[in-house]
Write a protein that holds these residues in place. Structure first.
Motif, mmCIF file in Angstrom:
data_model
loop_
_atom_site.group_PDB
_atom_site.id
_atom_site.type_symbol
_atom_site.label_atom_id
_atom_site.label_comp_id
_atom_site.label_asym_id
_atom_site.label_seq_id
_atom_site.Cartn_x
_atom_site.Cartn_y
_atom_site.Cartn_z
ATOM 1 N N THR A 221 0.842 -1.197 0.000
ATOM 2 C CA THR A 221 0.000 0.000 0.000
ATOM 3 C C THR A 221 0.873 1.242 0.000
ATOM 4 O OG1 THR A 221 -0.183 0.101 2.407
ATOM 5 C CG2 THR A 221 -1.880 -1.156 1.247
ATOM 6 N N GLU B 208 0.659 5.867 -0.063
ATOM 7 C CA GLU B 208 -0.126 7.057 0.231
ATOM 8 C C GLU B 208 0.398 8.230 -0.579
ATOM 9 O OE1 GLU B 208 -1.454 9.911 3.970
ATOM 10 O OE2 GLU B 208 0.112 8.419 4.297
ATOM 11 N N TRP C 254 -3.057 -0.815 -3.366
ATOM 12 C CA TRP C 254 -3.973 0.240 -2.913
ATOM 13 C C TRP C 254 -3.180 1.515 -2.667
ATOM 14 C CZ3 TRP C 254 -4.685 3.156 1.592
ATOM 15 C CH2 TRP C 254 -5.949 3.751 1.750
ATOM 16 N N GLY D 271 -3.833 5.435 -0.916
ATOM 17 C CA GLY D 271 -4.710 6.288 -0.133
ATOM 18 C C GLY D 271 -4.206 7.710 -0.129
ATOM 19 N N PHE E 115 -10.450 7.516 -7.276
ATOM 20 C CA PHE E 115 -10.413 7.563 -5.817
ATOM 21 C C PHE E 115 -11.824 7.764 -5.281
ATOM 22 C CE2 PHE E 115 -6.043 8.445 -6.790
ATOM 23 C CZ PHE E 115 -5.325 7.937 -5.720
ATOM 24 N N CYS F 1 -13.001 6.686 1.791
ATOM 25 C CA CYS F 1 -12.733 5.406 2.453
ATOM 26 C C CYS F 1 -12.591 5.658 3.953
ATOM 27 C CB CYS F 1 -11.471 4.756 1.885
ATOM 28 S SG CYS F 1 -9.928 5.618 2.258
ATOM 29 N N TYR G 233 -7.251 5.460 7.620
ATOM 30 C CA TYR G 233 -6.196 4.444 7.566
ATOM 31 C C TYR G 233 -4.953 5.044 8.214
ATOM 32 C CZ TYR G 233 -4.382 7.209 3.723
ATOM 33 O OH TYR G 233 -3.879 8.255 2.981
ATOM 34 N N CYS H 38 -10.514 10.910 3.981
ATOM 35 C CA CYS H 38 -9.607 9.929 3.385
ATOM 36 C C CYS H 38 -10.256 9.386 2.127
ATOM 37 C CB CYS H 38 -9.331 8.790 4.370
ATOM 38 S SG CYS H 38 -8.288 9.278 5.769
ATOM 39 N N GLY I 297 -9.401 6.488 -1.248
ATOM 40 C CA GLY I 297 -8.551 5.378 -1.643
ATOM 41 C C GLY I 297 -8.813 4.935 -3.064
ATOM 42 N N ASP J 266 -8.187 1.369 -5.435
ATOM 43 C CA ASP J 266 -7.769 -0.023 -5.550
ATOM 44 C C ASP J 266 -6.990 -0.171 -6.853
ATOM 45 O OD1 ASP J 266 -7.456 -2.748 -5.496
ATOM 46 O OD2 ASP J 266 -9.590 -3.210 -5.602
#
Length: 110
Positions: A27, A29, A63, A65, A86, A89, A92, A103, A105, A107
């Motif tokens: 993941t 960010e 993923w 974020g 996006f 979500c 996180y 937030c 996210g 996939d």
């Protein structure tokens, strides 16, 4: 060491910046997304966003974020993020959703 910073330049002029942070477990960010005032609405922010998404895929992230603010001033950014898949979500990492924080996210497994 877990954050990579990127800059978009046009003829040497800084147009936009963004960073990608590795959160582990495939993941990432998006961090520090910003277009320079003179480049807003001209595609510089979108170019950085697309580069960060592509880099996330290249790294094998499943993923991505991001955390952003709420309110009218953030709507152009929200629209850009939604345009590229996006969606809101749950919080996180260490984020807490409140009246200001949002937030989102994406996939990347698809």
């Amino acid at each position: 060491s877990d954050v990579t910073f990127f800059a978009a330049r046009v003829d040497g002029e800084l147009a936009a910046v963004g960073a990608l942070k590795d959160l582990g477990d495939a993941t990432g960010e998006l961090k520090s997304m910003r277009a320079a005032d003179g480049w807003r609405g001209k595609g510089a922010g979108e170019a950085i966003l697309l580069h960060l998404i592509a880099e996330g895929r290249r790294r094998g992230y499943r993923w991505l974020g991001l955390e952003t603010g709420r309110g009218p001033v953030f709507e152009p950014a929200h629209a850009l993020y939604r345009k590229h898949g996006f969606a809101p979500c749950p919080a996180y990492a260490d984020y807490v959703l409140d009246d200001f924080s949002l937030c989102m996210g994406l996939d990347l497994a698809d």
